[in-house]
Scaffold this motif. Structure first.
Motif, short mmCIF file in Angstrom:
data_model
loop_
_atom_site.label_atom_id
_atom_site.label_comp_id
_atom_site.label_asym_id
_atom_site.label_seq_id
_atom_site.Cartn_x
_atom_site.Cartn_y
_atom_site.Cartn_z
N GLY A 61 0.79 -1.03 0.02
CA GLY A 61 -0.09 0.03 0.06
C GLY A 61 0.85 1.31 0.02
O GLY A 61 2.01 1.04 0.24
N PRO A 62 0.11 2.45 -0.16
CA PRO A 62 1.12 3.62 -0.27
C PRO A 62 1.59 3.93 1.23
O PRO A 62 1.13 3.43 2.13
CB PRO A 62 0.05 4.65 -0.67
CG PRO A 62 -1.36 4.15 -0.24
CD PRO A 62 -1.07 2.74 -0.43
N SER A 63 2.46 5.04 1.27
CA SER A 63 3.11 5.57 2.41
C SER A 63 1.93 6.04 3.39
O SER A 63 1.12 6.49 2.94
CB SER A 63 3.91 6.78 2.06
OG SER A 63 4.57 7.24 2.95
N GLY A 64 2.08 5.51 4.58
CA GLY A 64 1.29 5.88 5.69
C GLY A 64 -0.35 5.18 5.68
O GLY A 64 -1.03 5.44 6.60
N CYS A 65 0.04 3.92 4.99
CA CYS A 65 -1.35 3.21 4.94
C CYS A 65 -1.54 2.26 6.19
O CYS A 65 -2.64 1.84 6.48
CB CYS A 65 -1.72 2.68 3.61
SG CYS A 65 -0.43 1.10 3.54
N GLY A 66 -0.58 2.37 6.94
CA GLY A 66 -0.60 1.40 8.07
C GLY A 66 0.11 -0.10 8.08
O GLY A 66 0.13 -0.75 8.84
N HIS A 92 5.91 -0.96 -0.55
CA HIS A 92 4.95 0.01 -1.43
C HIS A 92 5.15 -0.26 -2.76
O HIS A 92 4.13 0.33 -3.66
CB HIS A 92 4.92 1.38 -1.08
CG HIS A 92 6.40 2.01 -1.51
ND1 HIS A 92 7.67 1.77 -0.33
CD2 HIS A 92 6.95 2.46 -2.57
CE1 HIS A 92 8.55 2.09 -1.00
NE2 HIS A 92 8.32 2.68 -2.41
N ASP A 93 5.90 -1.27 -3.15
CA ASP A 93 6.05 -1.47 -4.59
C ASP A 93 5.38 -2.70 -5.04
O ASP A 93 5.58 -3.84 -4.93
CB ASP A 93 7.83 -1.93 -4.54
CG ASP A 93 8.28 -2.07 -5.79
OD1 ASP A 93 7.35 -2.32 -6.90
OD2 ASP A 93 9.57 -1.84 -6.24
N GLN A 94 4.46 -2.17 -5.93
CA GLN A 94 3.35 -3.27 -6.31
C GLN A 94 4.14 -4.46 -7.25
O GLN A 94 3.92 -5.46 -7.19
CB GLN A 94 2.42 -2.59 -7.23
CG GLN A 94 2.85 -2.04 -8.52
CD GLN A 94 2.70 -2.68 -9.70
OE1 GLN A 94 1.89 -3.69 -10.00
NE2 GLN A 94 3.65 -2.35 -10.73
N ALA A 95 5.28 -4.16 -7.90
CA ALA A 95 5.96 -4.97 -8.72
C ALA A 95 6.52 -6.22 -7.96
O ALA A 95 6.69 -7.43 -8.15
CB ALA A 95 7.03 -4.25 -9.75
N GLU A 96 7.16 -5.62 -6.63
CA GLU A 96 7.81 -6.39 -5.82
C GLU A 96 6.66 -7.39 -5.24
O GLU A 96 6.91 -8.57 -5.23
CB GLU A 96 8.48 -5.75 -4.99
CG GLU A 96 9.52 -6.42 -3.82
CD GLU A 96 10.16 -5.25 -3.08
OE1 GLU A 96 11.07 -4.49 -3.73
OE2 GLU A 96 10.05 -5.21 -1.73
N ALA A 97 5.68 -6.85 -4.86
CA ALA A 97 4.63 -7.85 -4.54
C ALA A 97 3.89 -8.79 -5.28
O ALA A 97 3.87 -9.92 -4.98
CB ALA A 97 3.39 -6.86 -3.87
N MET A 98 3.83 -8.32 -6.44
CA MET A 98 3.35 -9.26 -7.50
C MET A 98 4.55 -10.43 -7.85
O MET A 98 3.92 -11.48 -7.90
CB MET A 98 3.27 -8.47 -8.73
CG MET A 98 1.82 -7.55 -9.00
SD MET A 98 0.41 -8.37 -8.77
CE MET A 98 0.19 -9.26 -10.32
N ALA A 99 5.51 -9.98 -7.75
CA ALA A 99 6.60 -11.03 -8.20
C ALA A 99 7.00 -11.93 -7.07
O ALA A 99 7.12 -13.22 -7.23
CB ALA A 99 7.99 -10.33 -8.35
N MET A 100 6.62 -11.40 -5.93
CA MET A 100 7.04 -12.40 -4.52
C MET A 100 6.20 -13.25 -3.78
O MET A 100 6.27 -14.37 -3.32
CB MET A 100 7.89 -11.75 -3.65
CG MET A 100 9.18 -10.96 -4.18
SD MET A 100 9.75 -9.71 -2.86
CE MET A 100 10.93 -10.88 -2.08
N ALA A 101 4.99 -12.39 -3.54
CA ALA A 101 3.99 -13.02 -2.64
C ALA A 101 3.02 -14.08 -2.94
O ALA A 101 2.90 -14.26 -4.23
CB ALA A 101 2.91 -11.86 -2.38
N ASP A 102 2.78 -15.14 -2.28
CA ASP A 102 1.72 -15.96 -2.39
C ASP A 102 0.38 -15.33 -2.32
O ASP A 102 -0.67 -15.71 -3.32
CB ASP A 102 1.67 -17.04 -1.24
CG ASP A 102 2.96 -17.92 -1.18
OD1 ASP A 102 3.50 -18.27 -2.29
OD2 ASP A 102 3.51 -18.18 -0.35
N ILE A 151 -2.32 -1.76 -8.55
CA ILE A 151 -1.56 -2.76 -9.23
C ILE A 151 -1.33 -2.52 -10.65
O ILE A 151 -2.26 -2.18 -11.30
CB ILE A 151 -2.53 -3.88 -8.89
CG1 ILE A 151 -2.63 -4.29 -7.36
CG2 ILE A 151 -1.79 -5.17 -9.59
CD1 ILE A 151 -1.36 -4.90 -6.36
N GLY A 152 -0.11 -2.80 -11.05
CA GLY A 152 0.06 -2.66 -12.63
C GLY A 152 0.85 -1.49 -13.10
O GLY A 152 0.60 -0.34 -12.25
N SER A 153 1.66 -1.64 -13.83
CA SER A 153 2.49 -0.37 -14.48
C SER A 153 2.86 -0.60 -15.70
O SER A 153 3.16 -1.48 -16.09
CB SER A 153 3.86 -0.44 -13.57
OG SER A 153 4.91 0.60 -13.90
#
Ligand code: ATP
Length: 365
Positions: free
Chosen positions: A36-41, A192-202, A234-236
């Motif tokens: 999520g973006p900066s400050g979202c918790g 906060h990096d959506q590409a990192e999240a897409m690449a790594m997460a289950d 999500i998406g770039s």
């Protein structure tokens, strides 16, 4: 191996609601990402799980055990931060051995563990160096090693790759994913990096303003975003959005964007009409799903002006002006694009079209 469960977690700092009643579970050995973006918790959520913050409400379970009142050291959790926080005066060996020394393990056992982890992370030849004699990537590996060395139940990572340059970050994210897969340590990772999240997460939990908006597998979050925020995050380059009104004409259901009209198939039209809170919607389509052509084709929906062409090597980003919008399309270099200033037809396959409620921001189709 362990599972984690967070139920209705709330954390406030004075008047700021940092975490606003979130719930999620992490399966045994799973790798989940809070995105999520900066400050979202995100960080506050992680710190509550680690025991570094006390929740105002809610429960945190590790392996079905309520840990709210357990101090951090008894939760069997290891945390890796953005800053590696290595001890500068100790060698790599000393840094890796430190958590085990604190636990008063016998010397030979410590030595065995340190060498095992060093081998795993391919830092065996660096054991005698001090942190300042290491590159960023090597320091990061040592920080990971220090967290791994006592085989925690749960791994918590807060933007661990963000201090690395872009190339190393892409390399390390694959390394980290492989390591997590091999060790099967339940992991909660913040970025906060959506590409990192897409690449790594289950699974990815997309957060905004202290809430989880969607928690699902990467492909699902990308293909079926739950709302406008997730779709745009999500998406770039990000999804293109165009405002439109629902119009009924002779029992046909049409989305009217002003500079084009798009007739929905009967069934989809019925869903949009039934689910929408009013007549205003937002049409969404991803840059990579747009079809550009010089001549009008079967999929063509509207005409746009070519504004800028950005060659990226393996693909091309075409910036387009249509109505009041600046849109981005991603196409193959093999497709002939008219030069800036000229017109091009734009289309998208129906199955790639998204429609959101303009008011509630919920996905309609
Ligand atoms: P970032 O990616 O920038 O680290 P984040 O998603 O991790 O952001 P948090 O650090 O969890 O977000 O912060 C959530 C909100 O709580 C923010 O508004 C932040 O300013 C506030 N906050 C966090 N920690 C504190 C604190 N110790 N005291 C007061 N406010 C805080």
């Amino acid at each position: 191996m362990s599972k984690v469960k967070v139920v209705n977690l709330v954390k406030k700092f004075d008047k700021t609601v940092a975490v606003d009643g979130i719930s999620f579970d992490v399966r045994d050995g799973e790798f989940i990402i809070l995105l999520g973006p900066s400050g979202c918790g995100k960080t506050t959520t992680l710190r509550c799980i680690a025991g570094l913050e006390t929740p105002d409400e809610g429960e945190i379970y590790i392996d079905d055990r309520l840990v709210n009142d357990l101090p951090p050291k008894d939760r069997d959790i290891a945390m890796v931060f953005q800053s590696y926080a290595l001890y500068p005066h100790m060698t790599v060996y000393g840094n890796l051995a430190f958590p085990l020394k604190m636990r008063k393990l016998p010397k030979d056992e410590i030595d065995k563990k340190v060498r095992e982890v060093a081998k795993l992370l391919r830092i065996e030849e660096l054991l005698d160096r001090k942190p300042r004699q290491l590159s960023g990537g090597q320091q990061q590996r040592v920080a990971l090693g220090r967290a791994l060395v006592r085989t925690p139940k749960v791994f918590l990572m807060d933007e661990p790759l963000s201090n690395l340059d872009a190339k190393l970050r892409v390399y390390m994210r694959a390394e980290l994913k492989k390591l997590q897969r091999d060790l099967k340590i339940t992991t909660i990772y913040v970025t906060h990096d959506q590409a990192e999240a897409m690449a790594m997460a289950d699974r990815i939990a997309v957060m905004n303003k202290g809430k989880i908006l969607q928690y699902s597998e990467p492909h699902h979050v990308y293909e079926k975003p739950a709302n406008l925020f997730v779709a745009g995050f999500i998406g770039s380059p990000p999804m293109n959005f165009i405002k439109a009104s629902i119009v009924e004409k002779d029992s046909r259901i049409i989305l009217d964007a002003g500079f084009f009209q798009y007739e929905l198939e009967r069934e989809l039209g019925e869903i949009v009409k039934r689910e929408a809170s009013g007549s205003e919607v937002v049409i969404g389509f991803r840059p990579e799903h747009m079809i550009l052509s010089k001549e009008r084709g079967a999929n063509s929906v509207f005409q746009a002006d070519v504004y800028v062409i950005e060659p990226m090597g393996s693909n091309i980003i075409v910036d387009l002006k249509a109505g009041e919008y600046l849109l981005k399309a991603v196409t193959s270099p093999a497709i002939e694009i008219p030069p800036p200033g000229q017109k091009v037809w734009v289309g998208f396959p129906l199955e790639k079209l998204h429609v959101f409620d303009a008011k509630t921001e919920k996905t309609l189709i």
